[in-house]
Design a protein around this motif. Sequence first.
Motif, PDB file in Angstrom:
ATOM      1  N   ILE A 181      -6.582  -1.297   8.922  1.00  0.00           N
ATOM      2  CA  ILE A 181      -6.619  -2.874   9.170  1.00  0.00           C
ATOM      3  C   ILE A 181      -5.473  -2.844  10.270  1.00  0.00           C
ATOM      4  O   ILE A 181      -4.377  -3.324   9.996  1.00  0.00           O
ATOM      5  CB  ILE A 181      -6.725  -3.639   8.255  1.00  0.00           C
ATOM      6  N   GLY A 182      -5.534  -2.776  11.668  1.00  0.00           N
ATOM      7  CA  GLY A 182      -4.621  -2.857  12.583  1.00  0.00           C
ATOM      8  C   GLY A 182      -3.615  -1.820  12.135  1.00  0.00           C
ATOM      9  O   GLY A 182      -3.991  -0.860  12.309  1.00  0.00           O
ATOM     10  N   ASP A 183      -2.429  -2.225  11.864  1.00  0.00           N
ATOM     11  CA  ASP A 183      -1.171  -1.161  11.605  1.00  0.00           C
ATOM     12  C   ASP A 183      -1.168  -0.988  10.260  1.00  0.00           C
ATOM     13  O   ASP A 183      -0.528  -0.048   9.763  1.00  0.00           O
ATOM     14  CB  ASP A 183       0.096  -1.475  12.160  1.00  0.00           C
ATOM     15  N   MET A 184      -2.060  -1.608   9.341  1.00  0.00           N
ATOM     16  CA  MET A 184      -1.899  -1.285   7.948  1.00  0.00           C
ATOM     17  C   MET A 184      -3.038  -0.277   7.417  1.00  0.00           C
ATOM     18  O   MET A 184      -3.899  -0.478   7.808  1.00  0.00           O
ATOM     19  CB  MET A 184      -2.163  -2.823   7.310  1.00  0.00           C
ATOM     20  N   LEU A 185      -2.540   0.541   6.617  1.00  0.00           N
ATOM     21  CA  LEU A 185      -3.165   1.367   5.979  1.00  0.00           C
ATOM     22  C   LEU A 185      -3.562   0.907   4.543  1.00  0.00           C
ATOM     23  O   LEU A 185      -2.845   0.477   3.631  1.00  0.00           O
ATOM     24  CB  LEU A 185      -2.670   2.798   5.606  1.00  0.00           C
ATOM     25  N   VAL A 186      -5.041   0.690   4.075  1.00  0.00           N
ATOM     26  CA  VAL A 186      -5.392  -0.041   3.003  1.00  0.00           C
ATOM     27  C   VAL A 186      -6.080   0.823   2.195  1.00  0.00           C
ATOM     28  O   VAL A 186      -7.164   1.370   2.481  1.00  0.00           O
ATOM     29  CB  VAL A 186      -6.264  -1.443   3.388  1.00  0.00           C
ATOM     30  N   TRP A 187      -5.763   0.873   0.942  1.00  0.00           N
ATOM     31  CA  TRP A 187      -6.355   1.674  -0.234  1.00  0.00           C
ATOM     32  C   TRP A 187      -6.902   0.800  -1.217  1.00  0.00           C
ATOM     33  O   TRP A 187      -5.814  -0.195  -1.663  1.00  0.00           O
ATOM     34  CB  TRP A 187      -5.499   2.783  -0.585  1.00  0.00           C
ATOM     35  N   SER A 188      -8.140   0.821  -1.692  1.00  0.00           N
ATOM     36  CA  SER A 188      -8.707  -0.034  -2.635  1.00  0.00           C
ATOM     37  C   SER A 188      -9.313   0.751  -3.700  1.00  0.00           C
ATOM     38  O   SER A 188     -10.257   1.623  -3.370  1.00  0.00           O
ATOM     39  CB  SER A 188      -9.508  -1.104  -2.083  1.00  0.00           C
TER      40      SER A 188
END
Length: 644
Positions: free
Chosen positions: A495-502
Amino acid sequence: MARRFTLAELLLWVTFVALVLAIVGPLWQANQRRANAADMVISVAASADGSTAAAMMGDGRVLIWDATGNLKTTLPAKGGWGGSVQLSADGKFAAVARELNAMSMQPKGGIELWDVGAGKLRQILPASFMAHLAFSPQPTVFAVVDENAVELRSLANEAPSGAIVAGGNCARFSPDGKMIAVATRGNGVQIYDVATRKLVRKLDAPDNLFSWHYFDLAWSPDGRTLAGLCMFTDDGLETIQTWRVQGVQAKSATLPDDDSFESLTYLPGGRFLALAGVRSGMTLLDAATLDPSTAKRSEQVSEVAAGARGETFVAAGAGNIDVWDAATLRPRRRLFDAAGAPSPNIVPGLLGLFAWLIVFGVRRARALMRSCQICGQQFQVTDKKDQNTDCPRCRQKARLKLLTCSAADREQRKQIRGNWARLALFDVVLADLVGFVANEWLGFWPAFLVATVAIPITIAGLAYLIIRFKVAGKSAGDIARADKAAGTTGTRRQIGDMLVWSAQGTSLAETLPGEIELARQRLESVIGRTVPAPNARVFIFDEDDALARYVARLTFVQLDPRFRFQSLYLAAPARRLLVAERDVRRKCNDPRIPVRISLGYHLLERVDGRMPAAWIVQGLSSVLSHDDEHHELARLNRRVFGCA
C-alpha cells in the motif's frame, strides 16, 4: 595563530612523556644489554681456600659470591671490556685486567686492584694491555705478569718488591707460595724461588722452543706436579705436558685436532685436569694418564676455575655460572643465569599510562561535550571547530525521514554493520591481549587454548548477531517471523510505500488505506504542516498473543502478560507498526483506534525526524483516534499542541 597551552595541559603532556620514557627506557636498556652481550661470561676465578668465586661479565662488571652462593658485591665496569679476573687466596682482594676501552675499543692497559669487602678500587697498577695479575697463596703477595717481566708486589707495600726478568704469557704460584712458574717466550717453562727471585729449574721442552706457545699453567694441589697447555705453531695441535717438580718430565699428551682450549686447572683433590675453551667446552682428563679417549666432556662449559683447597670448583658457560662438586663432577648450585635474569619492570609505567589515558579521555570528553538543541541530550563532537548543535542521532533521524522506507533501512543496516565490525576488531585485539598475558603468566598452552577457543567463539557469536540483524532488517525475515508467530501463513500486499502483512482471518487490512489517509489529514489540520506519507511495515495479527510472540522473536524481550498492547510502533532498525485485531483480555472490539494511535507515532516521527514528548504524542493520539471533531478532549489537545 599558535595554540596556547594551559598549565594543566603542559603538566599532562610532560607526565605523558615521562611515562613513555619509563616504559621505553627499561626496554631499550634490556635490548642494549642483549645486543652488547652484557650477561656473557668472560672470565671466572676462585680463591685458593674455595670460599669466594668471581666472574667478569660482557659489560665489564665483576660479580663476586661467597661460599654459600650469595652475591657478595658487584664491581663496576670502569669503562673497560674483556680481560680477566683473579682472586686473592682468602678472597678479600680482586684483580681485574681489562683488555679494551669500552668506548674506543683500543688497548686499555693497567690492572685494577679492588678491596672486595669495601667494594672500593684500591689502586690501578700500570701494565701493558696483555698483562694480568696472579695472587700467591700467601695473603699479601701477588705478581704482575706481562711480556717483559714478572713483577712481585705486596699488598702491604704498594712499591714493587722485586722483579723476575722473564716475561711470558702466564705465571702461577705453587700451592705453598714459595715458587712461581713462568711460561716464557722462547725459553720454555721456568720455576723461580719467590724469596730469592732466582731460577730454580728450567723444565724440559722440545728443541725448537720458539715454535711452542703456552696458554696456561697449573699446579697440582700437592705442589709436586706442574702442567702446561701449549700448542706447536707448525702444526697447530694442542698438547698437555706435565712435569715432576723434583724429577723428570712425567707425561705428554696431544689433544685431538678439532679441540681448542684456552685454560687449564687442577680440580680439588688432584684427580682430574680441567681444560676449557669457548669452542670446545670443558674436558676433564685423568691427571695420572692424560688419556683423551677416556675424557669427560661438557660442551655447555667454557670457563673453569678452582682453588687448591675445598671440595668444589666453578664452571661457567656463555650465560650461566655453576658451582660443581669435585667428587661427583655434577653441578651443586647455580650462581648466575642470564636466562633467569629479571625482565625490565614496565608495569608501573603501563599503569601510569593507563591512568593518564583515562584522565586525558575525561578532559577531552568534557571539552568536546555539548547539549543537543532538539532532544536536550549531551553529545560529543569530534573537534572543537565542529559547530553542530544537534546530536548525531537527531541529525540522522532528520536525514532518514526524507528517505523511503527501503533506503532508510539500508542506511541503518550499513551503520550497524560498521558498529559490529569495530566491535569484532576490538574483541579480536582483546583476545590476543588476553592470550599474551596468559602466555607470560601461565605459559604457552593456556595462551594457545585462549587463542584457539576464545577467539573463534567470539567471532562466531558476532557472526550470529550480524546474520540475525540482517535477517531482522529484511522484509523476508520479517514475514517469516510473523508467520511463525501467528502459526499460519499470512497475506502480503503493498500500500504505497508501506508493506502490509495480515494474518488469515483478519479484515483490518481492507480498511487500512482509509485509516492512513484519515490520520494524515487530521494531523495536518492540527499542526498546520504537510505530513509525508507513511513508509512503515504493518503487521496485522488476529490477537495480542501472536503480537507478543512476534516481539519476542524480534527483540528477545518477553512482554509482560499484564501490560500487553493491542498496537505497538517500533522505530528501528526498520519502522514497524504492529496491530492485533482482538485484545483477548480487554475485549476491545474496535481495532481502528489503536491503528490510528500507532499511525500517530509514526507520522509524528516522519514530520519531526524524532519521537516528540510523550504528552504531545498522547494528546495527538486522542485527536486522531476520535471521530467526533467536537470532542472536548480533541479540542483541548488541538489548543495545547498549537501553543506548544
